[in-house]
Design a protein around this motif. Sequence first.
Motif, PDB file in Angstrom:
ATOM      1  N   SER A   1      76.452 -30.236  24.633  1.00 24.73           N
ATOM      2  CA  SER A   1      77.405 -30.191  23.518  1.00 24.73           C
ATOM      3  C   SER A   1      77.111 -31.318  22.537  1.00 24.73           C
ATOM      4  O   SER A   1      76.346 -32.251  22.835  1.00 24.73           O
ATOM      5  CB  SER A   1      78.831 -30.343  24.056  1.00 24.73           C
TER       6      SER A   1
ATOM      7  N   LEU B   1      81.739 -34.537  15.155  1.00 26.93           N
ATOM      8  CA  LEU B   1      82.442 -34.325  16.422  1.00 26.93           C
ATOM      9  C   LEU B   1      83.902 -33.939  16.193  1.00 26.93           C
ATOM     10  O   LEU B   1      84.506 -34.291  15.183  1.00 26.93           O
ATOM     11  CB  LEU B   1      82.380 -35.607  17.258  1.00 26.93           C
ATOM     12  N   ASP B   2      84.478 -33.224  17.175  1.00 27.92           N
ATOM     13  CA  ASP B   2      85.903 -32.914  17.103  1.00 27.92           C
ATOM     14  C   ASP B   2      86.712 -34.192  17.345  1.00 27.92           C
ATOM     15  O   ASP B   2      86.184 -35.220  17.782  1.00 27.92           O
ATOM     16  CB  ASP B   2      86.273 -31.843  18.127  1.00 27.92           C
ATOM     17  N   VAL B   3      88.011 -34.116  17.066  1.00 28.01           N
ATOM     18  CA  VAL B   3      88.859 -35.310  17.069  1.00 28.01           C
ATOM     19  C   VAL B   3      88.885 -35.994  18.435  1.00 28.01           C
ATOM     20  O   VAL B   3      88.782 -37.221  18.529  1.00 28.01           O
ATOM     21  CB  VAL B   3      90.298 -34.948  16.630  1.00 28.01           C
TER      22      VAL B   3
ATOM     23  N   THR C   1      86.642 -35.876  20.888  1.00 24.80           N
ATOM     24  CA  THR C   1      85.338 -36.470  21.189  1.00 24.80           C
ATOM     25  C   THR C   1      85.110 -37.709  20.332  1.00 24.80           C
ATOM     26  O   THR C   1      84.534 -38.698  20.791  1.00 24.80           O
ATOM     27  CB  THR C   1      84.208 -35.450  20.969  1.00 24.80           C
ATOM     28  N   GLN C   2      85.567 -37.677  19.080  1.00 27.87           N
ATOM     29  CA  GLN C   2      85.490 -38.861  18.220  1.00 27.87           C
ATOM     30  C   GLN C   2      86.172 -40.055  18.880  1.00 27.87           C
ATOM     31  O   GLN C   2      85.630 -41.161  18.908  1.00 27.87           O
ATOM     32  CB  GLN C   2      86.167 -38.586  16.871  1.00 27.87           C
TER      33      GLN C   2
END
Length: 282
Positions: free
Chosen positions: A153, A182-184, A186-187
């Motif tokens: 991913s 990146l999505d929130v 993962t950020q």
Amino acid sequence: MLFQINHLSAEFSSRKKKIPILNDVSLSVDEGEFVALVGESGSGKTMTSLSAMHLLPEQIKITGGEIFFGGRKISKLSDDDFRKISGKEISMIFQEPMTSLNPLIKIGRQIEESGLVHGLSKEEARLRSEELARLTGLKDTERIFQSFPHELSGGMKQRVMIASALMNNPRLLIADEPTTALDVLTQEEIISILKNLRAEKKISMLLITHDFSVVRKLCSRVYIMYKGKIVESASTEEIFKNPKHEYTRALIEAIPSLQKRDKKLPVFDAFIRDSQLNSEGR
């Protein structure tokens, strides 16, 4: 001072014309400090970081200024001499992992590569890569190390990039938009990893970004870049509390918030008025 850029200028050259890319750029990062270089796309942020890493495209040349690391002038080093510190004392996390990771080489080998280049044995590089996998939150390392980049991913690939950059315990990490794609959730995980690095490893970082929400969570000082120039610099707290340059104010105003959720953009209000006038005139 660990890292300094003094009055750096660069230009794009072609047969027909020369275009300024960087104009008298100066910034610094101290030991253990996280500093942000902020601006929109095309402002010159990435070119500044590539200048420091001797990675400028062939058409772009440095026309003035100096770059220092640990008191040593590195802007004039030959590429061979710079490779001795690149990846060892200074490392870079690039914006898009898929363009930096080799699609034909397994992940474990790619993390180990920098260590092998800088003198680690195969066993030392393997043990170090396993340690970094844990540090950066890469679980199920046996499977991941045997995977190719396309099998991971986006968040996992970014963790791999961070692990690779840390292979030789660098003193300075240059991170180019490390959380942008990146999505929130993962950020937040990547931000947490970077915070832990500062606390545990005392590493320094120059963060290249356009995202003020990330800056607020990570950095103590900020440089604002606009059209190849540094237009403002201050502590992060001061930048948010009292931005002086109109470009800085515009960037901060553009940060999404719940308070702005129900507000219409001025341009949208104008569009509605124009539509109403056109309807009444029919």
